[in-house]
Design a protein around this motif. Sequence first.
Motif, PDB file in Angstrom:
ATOM      1  N   VAL A 220      -2.906   8.725   6.367  1.00  0.00           N
ATOM      2  CA  VAL A 220      -2.728   7.458   7.073  1.00  0.00           C
ATOM      3  C   VAL A 220      -4.038   6.929   7.641  1.00  0.00           C
ATOM      4  O   VAL A 220      -4.304   5.724   7.592  1.00  0.00           O
ATOM      5  CB  VAL A 220      -1.633   7.552   8.168  1.00  0.00           C
ATOM      6  N   TRP A 221      -4.902   7.796   8.145  1.00  0.00           N
ATOM      7  CA  TRP A 221      -6.179   7.332   8.701  1.00  0.00           C
ATOM      8  C   TRP A 221      -7.023   6.691   7.599  1.00  0.00           C
ATOM      9  O   TRP A 221      -7.581   5.606   7.770  1.00  0.00           O
ATOM     10  CB  TRP A 221      -6.922   8.499   9.346  1.00  0.00           C
ATOM     11  N   ARG A 222      -7.127   7.385   6.471  1.00  0.00           N
ATOM     12  CA  ARG A 222      -7.905   6.860   5.346  1.00  0.00           C
ATOM     13  C   ARG A 222      -7.291   5.555   4.834  1.00  0.00           C
ATOM     14  O   ARG A 222      -8.008   4.612   4.501  1.00  0.00           O
ATOM     15  CB  ARG A 222      -7.976   7.896   4.233  1.00  0.00           C
ATOM     16  N   ALA A 223      -5.988   5.516   4.780  1.00  0.00           N
ATOM     17  CA  ALA A 223      -5.297   4.301   4.328  1.00  0.00           C
ATOM     18  C   ALA A 223      -5.581   3.126   5.251  1.00  0.00           C
ATOM     19  O   ALA A 223      -5.761   1.989   4.789  1.00  0.00           O
ATOM     20  CB  ALA A 223      -3.794   4.564   4.239  1.00  0.00           C
TER      21      ALA A 223
ATOM     22  N   PHE B 212       0.841  -1.192   0.000  1.00  0.00           N
ATOM     23  CA  PHE B 212       0.000   0.000   0.000  1.00  0.00           C
ATOM     24  C   PHE B 212       0.874   1.239   0.000  1.00  0.00           C
ATOM     25  O   PHE B 212       1.732   1.400   0.864  1.00  0.00           O
ATOM     26  CB  PHE B 212      -0.929   0.018   1.218  1.00  0.00           C
ATOM     27  N   SER B 213       0.655   2.106  -0.973  1.00  0.00           N
ATOM     28  CA  SER B 213       1.407   3.340  -1.110  1.00  0.00           C
ATOM     29  C   SER B 213       0.456   4.502  -0.878  1.00  0.00           C
ATOM     30  O   SER B 213      -0.619   4.559  -1.475  1.00  0.00           O
ATOM     31  CB  SER B 213       1.999   3.416  -2.523  1.00  0.00           C
TER      32      SER B 213
ATOM     33  N   ALA C  55      -0.886  -7.353   3.778  1.00  0.00           N
ATOM     34  CA  ALA C  55      -0.484  -5.977   3.505  1.00  0.00           C
ATOM     35  C   ALA C  55       0.967  -5.722   3.864  1.00  0.00           C
ATOM     36  O   ALA C  55       1.423  -6.075   4.935  1.00  0.00           O
ATOM     37  CB  ALA C  55      -1.378  -5.012   4.280  1.00  0.00           C
ATOM     38  N   ALA C  56       1.688  -5.079   2.957  1.00  0.00           N
ATOM     39  CA  ALA C  56       3.037  -4.590   3.216  1.00  0.00           C
ATOM     40  C   ALA C  56       2.981  -3.070   3.128  1.00  0.00           C
ATOM     41  O   ALA C  56       2.057  -2.506   2.566  1.00  0.00           O
ATOM     42  CB  ALA C  56       4.017  -5.142   2.180  1.00  0.00           C
ATOM     43  N   GLY C  57       3.977  -2.409   3.674  1.00  0.00           N
ATOM     44  CA  GLY C  57       4.010  -0.963   3.605  1.00  0.00           C
ATOM     45  C   GLY C  57       3.328  -0.294   4.775  1.00  0.00           C
ATOM     46  O   GLY C  57       3.319   0.921   4.882  1.00  0.00           O
ATOM     47  N   PHE C  58       2.760  -1.066   5.696  1.00  0.00           N
ATOM     48  CA  PHE C  58       2.151  -0.519   6.898  1.00  0.00           C
ATOM     49  C   PHE C  58       3.043  -0.858   8.077  1.00  0.00           C
ATOM     50  O   PHE C  58       3.322  -2.016   8.340  1.00  0.00           O
ATOM     51  CB  PHE C  58       0.754  -1.106   7.142  1.00  0.00           C
ATOM     52  N   LYS C  59       3.467   0.152   8.762  1.00  0.00           N
ATOM     53  CA  LYS C  59       4.322  -0.035   9.926  1.00  0.00           C
ATOM     54  C   LYS C  59       3.833   0.878  11.036  1.00  0.00           C
ATOM     55  O   LYS C  59       3.067   1.807  10.809  1.00  0.00           O
ATOM     56  CB  LYS C  59       5.785   0.308   9.588  1.00  0.00           C
TER      57      LYS C  59
END
Length: 158
Positions: A16-19, A8-9, A33-37
């Motif tokens: 970030v909230w919407r993502a 997810f980019s 999901a990758a890209g979330f930390k």
Amino acid sequence: MAYRNVFFSFGWDDDVWRAMVVRNCGLTLGVNAAGFKDAADIEAVKRQSDAAIQRWIDAQLVGTTVTVVLLGATTFASRWVKYEFEASMARGNGVVFIDISGIADQDGRTTTFGGLPAGWTLVEHGSHPQYLFRVWDTQTSPQHIGDWIELAARNVGI
């Protein structure tokens, strides 16, 4: 539907909230999901050199087959989102652009759609779009995001 690892980019500071709304619905559909930390991890990465940030992004992309670019009001301004998109294309990932401007943030506010960044176009590839573009609808999109991800993968032969 195949199991897909998805990167997810998105513009971290503004969206970030919407993502997280999009990402969390995907977890219920079997999307890894990758890209979330954690926010602290992101802040630590952001303080590093450009080369270190690029290495971190590249490491996050390892093993992914689809990249979902979440487009808010200012996503186009992020050079890192652009890098993530270009690195995803170089890897051969399928791509889904999703307009997330209609998702309310933690304060209940929506935003405007900032459009696709300069130089990013939705082009035809054979009889299927090379990149998918969707508008997030809170009522229906959670049931369809898995299909969008699968279609993006198939469009690039994965």
